[in-house]
Design an enzyme around this catalytic site. Structure first.
Site, PDB file in Angstrom:
ATOM      1  N   CYS A  76       0.839  -1.193   0.000  1.00 65.82           N
ATOM      2  CA  CYS A  76       0.000   0.000   0.000  1.00 65.82           C
ATOM      3  C   CYS A  76       0.881   1.254   0.000  1.00 65.82           C
ATOM      4  CB  CYS A  76      -0.894  -0.038   1.231  1.00 65.82           C
ATOM      5  SG  CYS A  76      -1.211   1.524   2.018  1.00 65.82           S
ATOM      6  N   GLU A  77       0.621   2.143  -0.958  1.00 63.28           N
ATOM      7  CA  GLU A  77       1.518   3.299  -1.093  1.00 63.28           C
ATOM      8  C   GLU A  77       1.256   4.379  -0.050  1.00 63.28           C
ATOM      9  OE1 GLU A  77       0.896   4.442  -5.138  1.00 63.28           O
ATOM     10  OE2 GLU A  77      -0.588   5.966  -4.644  1.00 63.28           O
ATOM     11  N   HIS A  78       0.190   4.255   0.704  1.00 64.41           N
ATOM     12  CA  HIS A  78      -0.077   5.243   1.749  1.00 64.41           C
ATOM     13  C   HIS A  78       0.637   4.918   3.058  1.00 64.41           C
ATOM     14  CE1 HIS A  78      -4.018   5.979  -0.588  1.00 64.41           C
ATOM     15  NE2 HIS A  78      -3.070   6.784  -1.002  1.00 64.41           N
ATOM     16  N   HIS A  79       0.862   3.625   3.307  1.00 63.44           N
ATOM     17  CA  HIS A  79       1.477   3.222   4.583  1.00 63.44           C
ATOM     18  C   HIS A  79       2.708   2.334   4.410  1.00 63.44           C
ATOM     19  CE1 HIS A  79      -2.852   3.964   5.447  1.00 63.44           C
ATOM     20  NE2 HIS A  79      -2.381   4.552   6.528  1.00 63.44           N
ATOM     21  N   GLN A 117      -5.213  -0.375  -4.321  1.00 65.92           N
ATOM     22  CA  GLN A 117      -5.932  -1.507  -4.928  1.00 65.92           C
ATOM     23  C   GLN A 117      -6.829  -1.083  -6.092  1.00 65.92           C
ATOM     24  OE1 GLN A 117      -7.845  -4.188  -2.120  1.00 65.92           O
ATOM     25  NE2 GLN A 117      -9.268  -4.891  -3.679  1.00 65.92           N
ATOM     26  N   HIS A 145      -5.828  -5.678   3.787  1.00 66.32           N
ATOM     27  CA  HIS A 145      -4.831  -4.611   3.909  1.00 66.32           C
ATOM     28  C   HIS A 145      -4.286  -4.568   5.333  1.00 66.32           C
ATOM     29  CE1 HIS A 145      -5.714  -2.317   0.080  1.00 66.32           C
ATOM     30  NE2 HIS A 145      -6.617  -3.275   0.081  1.00 66.32           N
ATOM     31  N   CYS A 147      -2.698  -2.263   6.649  1.00 67.55           N
ATOM     32  CA  CYS A 147      -2.911  -0.941   7.256  1.00 67.55           C
ATOM     33  C   CYS A 147      -4.316  -0.832   7.854  1.00 67.55           C
ATOM     34  CB  CYS A 147      -2.651   0.174   6.249  1.00 67.55           C
ATOM     35  SG  CYS A 147      -3.655   0.113   4.765  1.00 67.55           S
TER      36      CYS A 147
HETATM   37 ZN    ZN Z   1      -2.659   1.738   3.564  1.00 66.06          ZN
END
Ligand code: ZN
Length: 188
Positions: A76-79, A117, A145, A147
């Site tokens: 996941c590119e956010h976390h 995703q 996920h 995260c």
């Molecule tokens: Zn994430």
């Protein structure tokens, strides 16, 4: 290309940042180990599925082709935490098909990079349309996920489902129902 030296430096800073002693035995080789791992985990950044999807075979019929339960692991590119699950891919050929392993290879190209995703689902469907030029394509991803499960709202076992429909799948509920039935998510 992954810059291993930069990753090693970054991991050292990161470990110091969380208050760790980077000279202790268990951590001494960790920066180098993570740098090596990144060449595998992020191998898709410089790749496209073009080479996989352009080796096609001619067919006369236009029956739906469906590959389900393709396991994937992404980040996941956010976390920068993993999300992982199954991809289901279908297309209706327009005179040509690809080897089934190429569909899994296409998933890998888009999984092995920092990702979200929804975007990955669309990228797989777009790649099929662009390189294989079928009458239509439909892609469904089901993933857990980290995260969502190990931090924040902590909902282990919850699954995120994303769908992309292209071409003949877009306006054809019957074809969509057939897809859901084939991947075991239908209500019939
Ligand atoms: Zn994430």
């Amino acid at each position: 290309m992954v810059n291993q030296k930069k990753i090693e430096e970054a991991v050292k800073l990161f470990l110091e940042g969380i208050g760790e002693d980077i000279t202790r035995e268990g951590l001494v080789e960790t920066p180098e180990r993570i740098a090596r791992m990144c060449t595998e985990l992020f191998a898709g950044i410089d790749e496209t599925p073009k080479e996989h999807l352009q080796k096609t075979f001619s067919v006369d019929n236009s029956d739906i082709v469906l590959e389900r339960d393709i396991t994937f692991y992404s980040i996941c590119e956010h976390h920068l935490l993993p999300f992982y699950g199954k991809a289901h891919i279908a297309y209706v050929p327009d005179g040509k098909v690809v080897g089934l392993s190429k569909l899994a290879r296409t998933v890998e190209v888009y999984a092995k990079r920092p990702q979200i995703q929804e975007q990955m689902t669309a990228q797989i469907a777009d790649a099929l349309m662009e390189y294989l030029k079928p009458q239509g394509a439909m892609v469904m991803l089901e993933a857990e996920h980290m995260c969502m499960t190990m931090r924040g709202i902590k909902k282990p076992g919850s699954t995120t489902v994303t769908i992309a429909k292209k071409g003949c799948f877009e306006q054809n509920p019957q074809l969509q129902d057939y897809f859901f039935m084939m991947v075991g998510r239908g209500n019939k």
